[in-house]
Design an enzyme around this catalytic site. Structure first.
Site, PDB file in Angstrom:
ATOM      1  N   GLU A  64       6.709-116.019  98.660  1.00 36.40           N
ATOM      2  CA  GLU A  64       7.223-117.115  97.834  1.00 36.40           C
ATOM      3  C   GLU A  64       6.076-117.834  97.120  1.00 36.40           C
ATOM      4  O   GLU A  64       5.442-118.722  97.705  1.00 36.40           O
ATOM      5  CB  GLU A  64       7.966-118.133  98.694  1.00 36.40           C
ATOM      6  CG  GLU A  64       9.141-117.610  99.468  1.00 36.40           C
ATOM      7  CD  GLU A  64       9.626-118.640 100.477  1.00 36.40           C
ATOM      8  OE1 GLU A  64      10.080-119.727 100.056  1.00 36.40           O
ATOM      9  OE2 GLU A  64       9.512-118.373 101.683  1.00 36.40           O
ATOM     10  N   HIS A 101      13.345-116.338  97.217  1.00 40.01           N
ATOM     11  CA  HIS A 101      13.245-116.012  98.634  1.00 40.01           C
ATOM     12  C   HIS A 101      13.728-114.583  98.912  1.00 40.01           C
ATOM     13  O   HIS A 101      14.431-114.339  99.901  1.00 40.01           O
ATOM     14  CB  HIS A 101      14.058-117.019  99.450  1.00 40.01           C
ATOM     15  CG  HIS A 101      13.608-117.184 100.862  1.00 40.01           C
ATOM     16  ND1 HIS A 101      13.836-116.243 101.840  1.00 40.01           N
ATOM     17  CD2 HIS A 101      12.935-118.196 101.472  1.00 40.01           C
ATOM     18  CE1 HIS A 101      13.339-116.659 102.985  1.00 40.01           C
ATOM     19  NE2 HIS A 101      12.782-117.851 102.795  1.00 40.01           N
ATOM     20  N   HIS A 119      14.054-125.903 102.091  1.00 42.55           N
ATOM     21  CA  HIS A 119      14.609-125.308 100.867  1.00 42.55           C
ATOM     22  C   HIS A 119      15.710-126.163 100.240  1.00 42.55           C
ATOM     23  O   HIS A 119      16.752-125.658  99.817  1.00 42.55           O
ATOM     24  CB  HIS A 119      15.117-123.904 101.127  1.00 42.55           C
ATOM     25  CG  HIS A 119      14.047-122.940 101.543  1.00 42.55           C
ATOM     26  ND1 HIS A 119      12.766-122.994 101.026  1.00 42.55           N
ATOM     27  CD2 HIS A 119      14.064-121.893 102.417  1.00 42.55           C
ATOM     28  CE1 HIS A 119      12.041-122.013 101.561  1.00 42.55           C
ATOM     29  NE2 HIS A 119      12.793-121.339 102.405  1.00 42.55           N
TER      30      HIS A 119
END
Length: 374
Positions: free
Chosen positions: A338, A200, A126
């Site tokens: 996601e 998220h 991420h």
């Protein structure tokens, strides 16, 4: 029978007055370095509200009534800023510049090798150690009307977390009177770079203190991307047929999540994989997943223009996290969906490209269509 999340009283009131969704802006606390954090609460006339904060352009709260008319918070996270400022769980956050994993934190782009910080075993996750989830975004616009919305911006400088190019990203959250929450991510760059942005949010439609393993899930995908033991895709697509990854028919999440005979489940300690819903970004949105919680009747569909869906079943919540209302979060207490491009795409040319060039605009549009069943 499917109905909106409104109570009869709210419907009656809405019939005599013009529907108007409202956005309210307020202070939400201060970061350890003194940076002020704001929150914007989006509310519609049907009894639903969504609070978004500028730290990480994150969903902090979603209040949704069930079939009993009682609204509960279905977004897993913390009650105050302090928990988010210290936490590494990405609760509700915008994740990027490249969502998901990059193998060993390295990739080659236009003949040059780039390195981004490793923060997930041997891999980068991420965006690295200070991705988009850990910075405070600026509020660009707040609107009320037929829908309530807020637009936030973050300008990531050239070299930020090792990525090339200055990237300007806008995140818009909009709640309408049909109980749709649409998140629109757009990004532009001043030189070629890689981009894969997603949200998220952790969901539990039953509300605080309940497991999410009874949630019934459908994913309209006949393939997924298997991984190695560090959750990096091995580069191929595999059929879901005959595997624990087959959610083409409605199936409780917990029905097969502990089937350790499948190495993929052992690697992820449950589900933490990318489903191949399509082969490329599309002009229009398409269904990515549908989830319902039988007791409360709450549910939503996730739609996006992206080809991949990373589904995570909360496998690494180990009871050490104390969240909203003093609840301890354990394995299986929440679910994450996601929509995005595929994991490790900068290193895997056979996957849809994460390349963004100057003059082009990256876009990921995600819509949660909330509903209640009787």
């Amino acid at each position: 029978m499917l109905r909106t999340i409104a109570t009869a009283a709210l419907l009656c009131a809405a019939s005599t007055t013009a529907l108007a969704a409202e956005a309210k802006r307020e202070a939400f606390g201060t970061m350890p370095d003194g940076t002020a954090v704001e929150a914007v609460t989006l509310t519609n006339a049907r009894g639903m509200s969504v609070r978004v904060m500028t730290l990480g352009a994150s969903i902090q709260q979603v209040m949704m009534p069930g079939k009993d008319g009682k609204a509960v918070d279905i977004a897993v996270g913390y009650d105050s800023l302090d928990g988010y400022a210290k936490d590494g769980q990405f609760f509700g956050a915008t994740v990027g510049r490249v969502a998901n994993r990059i193998a060993k934190g390295k990739f080659t782009f236009d003949g040059k090798e780039y390195t981004t910080p490793v923060n997930n075993g041997p891999n980068s996750l991420h965006g690295g150690t200070k991705g988009f989830d850990k910075v405070v975004w600026s509020v660009r616009e707040v609107r009320s009307g037929k829908s309530a919305s807020v637009t936030m911006r973050y300008v990531s400088p050239d070299g930020d977390m090792g990525y090339p190019g200055m990237l300007t990203t806008d995140a818009t959250y909009a709640l309408d009177e049909q109980d749709n929450l649409t998140i629109t991510y757009t990004a532009t760059t001043d030189k070629p770079t890689v981009v894969n942005i997603s949200n998220h949010a952790y969901w539990n439609l039953a509300g605080p203190g309940r497991t999410a393993m009874d949630h019934v899930l459908t994913i309209p995908a006949d393939r997924f991307t298997p991984t190695d033991e560090t959750s990096i895709p091995v580069g191929q697509h595999k059929s879901v047929a005959g595997t624990v990854f087959d959610f083409r028919q409605p199936t409780p999440v917990g029905a097969r999540v502990r089937e350790g005979g499948d190495a993929q489940i052992r690697y992820g300690r449950g589900y933490d994989h990318n489903w191949v819903v399509g082969d490329a970004v599309t002009k229009d949105q398409h269904l990515m997943a549908r989830v319902t919680e039988p007791t409360s009747g709450r549910g939503f569909e996730v739609w996006s223009n992206q080809p991949g869906l990373q589904f995570y079943s909360g496998n690494f919540m180990d009871g050490t996290i104390v969240g909203k209302s003093g609840q301890i979060y354990r394995e299986g207490d929440s679910l994450v969906f996601e929509p995005q491009l595929f994991p490790d795409s900068p290193n895997q040319s056979q996957f849809p490209s994460v390349r963004l060039d100057p003059g082009k605009t990256y876009q990921n549009v995600i819509t949660y269509k909330f509903f209640v069943t009787q």
